[in-house]
Motif scaffolding. Sequence first.
Motif, PDB file in Angstrom:
ATOM      1  N   LEU A   1      15.022 -13.802  12.512  1.00  6.05           N
ATOM      2  CA  LEU A   1      14.406 -13.171  11.344  1.00  6.05           C
ATOM      3  C   LEU A   1      15.424 -12.283  10.647  1.00  6.05           C
ATOM      4  N   GLU A   2      15.482 -12.411   9.332  1.00  4.06           N
ATOM      5  CA  GLU A   2      16.246 -11.500   8.491  1.00  4.06           C
ATOM      6  C   GLU A   2      15.348 -11.126   7.329  1.00  4.06           C
ATOM      7  N   ALA A   3      15.179  -9.835   7.097  1.00  5.16           N
ATOM      8  CA  ALA A   3      14.319  -9.369   6.013  1.00  5.16           C
ATOM      9  C   ALA A   3      14.976  -8.178   5.324  1.00  5.16           C
ATOM     10  N   ALA A   4      14.685  -8.050   4.029  1.00  5.84           N
ATOM     11  CA  ALA A   4      15.136  -6.899   3.257  1.00  5.84           C
ATOM     12  C   ALA A   4      13.919  -6.275   2.584  1.00  5.84           C
ATOM     13  N   LEU A   5      13.907  -4.960   2.497  1.00  3.96           N
ATOM     14  CA  LEU A   5      12.774  -4.225   1.959  1.00  3.96           C
ATOM     15  C   LEU A   5      13.242  -3.227   0.907  1.00  3.96           C
ATOM     16  N   LYS A   6      12.368  -2.958  -0.054  1.00  7.01           N
ATOM     17  CA  LYS A   6      12.644  -1.931  -1.052  1.00  7.01           C
ATOM     18  C   LYS A   6      11.373  -1.108  -1.232  1.00  7.01           C
ATOM     19  N   CYS A   7      11.521   0.210  -1.221  1.00  9.21           N
ATOM     20  CA  CYS A   7      10.381   1.111  -1.363  1.00  9.21           C
ATOM     21  C   CYS A   7      10.643   2.103  -2.489  1.00  9.21           C
ATOM     22  N   GLN A   8       9.612   2.346  -3.262  1.00  7.23           N
ATOM     23  CA  GLN A   8       9.690   3.356  -4.314  1.00  7.23           C
ATOM     24  C   GLN A   8       8.286   3.903  -4.525  1.00  7.23           C
ATOM     25  N   LYS A   9       8.090   5.141  -4.103  1.00  5.10           N
ATOM     26  CA  LYS A   9       6.785   5.782  -4.234  1.00  5.10           C
ATOM     27  C   LYS A   9       6.978   7.285  -4.124  1.00  5.10           C
ATOM     28  N   ASP A  10       6.298   8.007  -4.985  1.00 10.07           N
ATOM     29  CA  ASP A  10       6.390   9.463  -4.994  1.00 10.07           C
ATOM     30  C   ASP A  10       7.847   9.894  -5.077  1.00 10.07           C
ATOM     31  N   ASP A  11       8.317  10.639  -4.084  1.00 12.29           N
ATOM     32  CA  ASP A  11       9.678  11.184  -4.107  1.00 12.29           C
ATOM     33  C   ASP A  11      10.655  10.396  -3.245  1.00 12.29           C
ATOM     34  N   ILE A  12      10.294   9.160  -2.884  1.00  9.46           N
ATOM     35  CA  ILE A  12      11.178   8.384  -2.014  1.00  9.46           C
ATOM     36  C   ILE A  12      11.648   7.107  -2.697  1.00  9.46           C
ATOM     37  N   GLU A  13      12.900   6.803  -2.467  1.00  9.89           N
ATOM     38  CA  GLU A  13      13.483   5.527  -2.844  1.00  9.89           C
ATOM     39  C   GLU A  13      14.308   5.091  -1.643  1.00  9.89           C
ATOM     40  N   ALA A  14      14.054   3.872  -1.151  1.00 14.72           N
ATOM     41  CA  ALA A  14      14.783   3.410   0.025  1.00 14.72           C
ATOM     42  C   ALA A  14      14.908   1.896   0.008  1.00 14.72           C
ATOM     43  N   GLU A  15      15.969   1.436   0.637  1.00 15.86           N
ATOM     44  CA  GLU A  15      16.183   0.015   0.860  1.00 15.86           C
ATOM     45  C   GLU A  15      16.596  -0.146   2.303  1.00 15.86           C
TER      46      GLU A  15
ATOM     47  N   LYS B   1       0.823  -1.214   0.000  1.00 13.57           N
ATOM     48  CA  LYS B   1       0.000   0.000   0.000  1.00 13.57           C
ATOM     49  C   LYS B   1       0.856   1.262   0.000  1.00 13.57           C
ATOM     50  N   ARG B   2       2.065   1.141   0.500  1.00  7.13           N
ATOM     51  CA  ARG B   2       2.958   2.293   0.626  1.00  7.13           C
ATOM     52  C   ARG B   2       4.124   2.239  -0.358  1.00  7.13           C
ATOM     53  N   GLY B   3       4.015   1.360  -1.356  1.00  7.38           N
ATOM     54  CA  GLY B   3       5.039   1.281  -2.389  1.00  7.38           C
ATOM     55  C   GLY B   3       6.243   0.445  -2.013  1.00  7.38           C
ATOM     56  N   CYS B   4       6.116  -0.378  -0.989  1.00  7.14           N
ATOM     57  CA  CYS B   4       7.247  -1.177  -0.520  1.00  7.14           C
ATOM     58  C   CYS B   4       6.996  -2.670  -0.762  1.00  7.14           C
ATOM     59  N   THR B   5       8.082  -3.389  -0.988  1.00  3.55           N
ATOM     60  CA  THR B   5       8.007  -4.836  -1.147  1.00  3.55           C
ATOM     61  C   THR B   5       9.094  -5.491  -0.309  1.00  3.55           C
ATOM     62  N   ILE B   6       8.822  -6.709   0.095  1.00  3.89           N
ATOM     63  CA  ILE B   6       9.826  -7.506   0.790  1.00  3.89           C
ATOM     64  C   ILE B   6      10.647  -8.198  -0.292  1.00  3.89           C
ATOM     65  N   THR B   7      11.939  -7.957  -0.287  1.00  2.28           N
ATOM     66  CA  THR B   7      12.803  -8.569  -1.296  1.00  2.28           C
ATOM     67  C   THR B   7      13.517  -9.801  -0.756  1.00  2.28           C
ATOM     68  N   LYS B   8      13.522  -9.950   0.552  1.00  3.67           N
ATOM     69  CA  LYS B   8      14.124 -11.123   1.184  1.00  3.67           C
ATOM     70  C   LYS B   8      13.405 -11.358   2.504  1.00  3.67           C
ATOM     71  N   TRP B   9      13.105 -12.610   2.800  1.00  2.00           N
ATOM     72  CA  TRP B   9      12.443 -12.969   4.051  1.00  2.00           C
ATOM     73  C   TRP B   9      13.000 -14.297   4.505  1.00  2.00           C
ATOM     74  N   SER B  10      13.572 -14.329   5.668  1.00  2.00           N
ATOM     75  CA  SER B  10      14.106 -15.565   6.212  1.00  2.00           C
ATOM     76  C   SER B  10      13.808 -15.608   7.702  1.00  2.00           C
ATOM     77  N   LEU B  11      12.927 -16.526   8.073  1.00  2.00           N
ATOM     78  CA  LEU B  11      12.596 -16.726   9.477  1.00  2.00           C
ATOM     79  C   LEU B  11      12.887 -18.180   9.792  1.00  2.00           C
ATOM     80  N   LYS B  12      13.986 -18.388  10.501  1.00  2.00           N
ATOM     81  CA  LYS B  12      14.428 -19.732  10.854  1.00  2.00           C
ATOM     82  C   LYS B  12      14.514 -19.811  12.355  1.00  2.00           C
TER      83      LYS B  12
END
Length: 136
Positions: A80-94, A65-76
């Motif tokens: 927990l280890e997770a990576a995120l990437k966001c791109q919406k409007d004027d923001i780009e973040a990882e 909903k906010r332009g972000c996706t989970i690019t990595k998810w590992s729960l063992k």
Amino acid sequence: MIKLIAFLVLVSGTSFAQNMQPGLWKAKSSFELNGLPLPATENEECISKDLAKDPKQTISKELTKRGCTITKWSLKGKKLEAALKCQKDDIEAEGTLAGTVTEKSYDLKGDAEGSFKGIPSFAKLNLTGKWTKPCK
């Protein structure tokens, strides 16, 4: 930068656990943006039995909903280890999140790097959550 902070607040309000205990969870978040501490936040969220079964799907739905996706998810186990990437409007973040989760608690630390309107931004965050009681 404001949207980067909003993204991190969103993440902090979402409980992370493989087999969460359904019920009321209390979450605390603290942030540091470009080396400056920001006010900590607290919130409570009632997690249903369905949401407790698949937190990755729940988190993905809210992040999308906010332009972000989970690019990595590992729960063992409890890790927990997770990576995120966001791109919406004027923001780009990882960013990344890592830490421990149990059925009734989580303790995660993360970093996010990106830009808002072309201005470089870096944030560190600490997220903790604890199951408090069944929901009414």
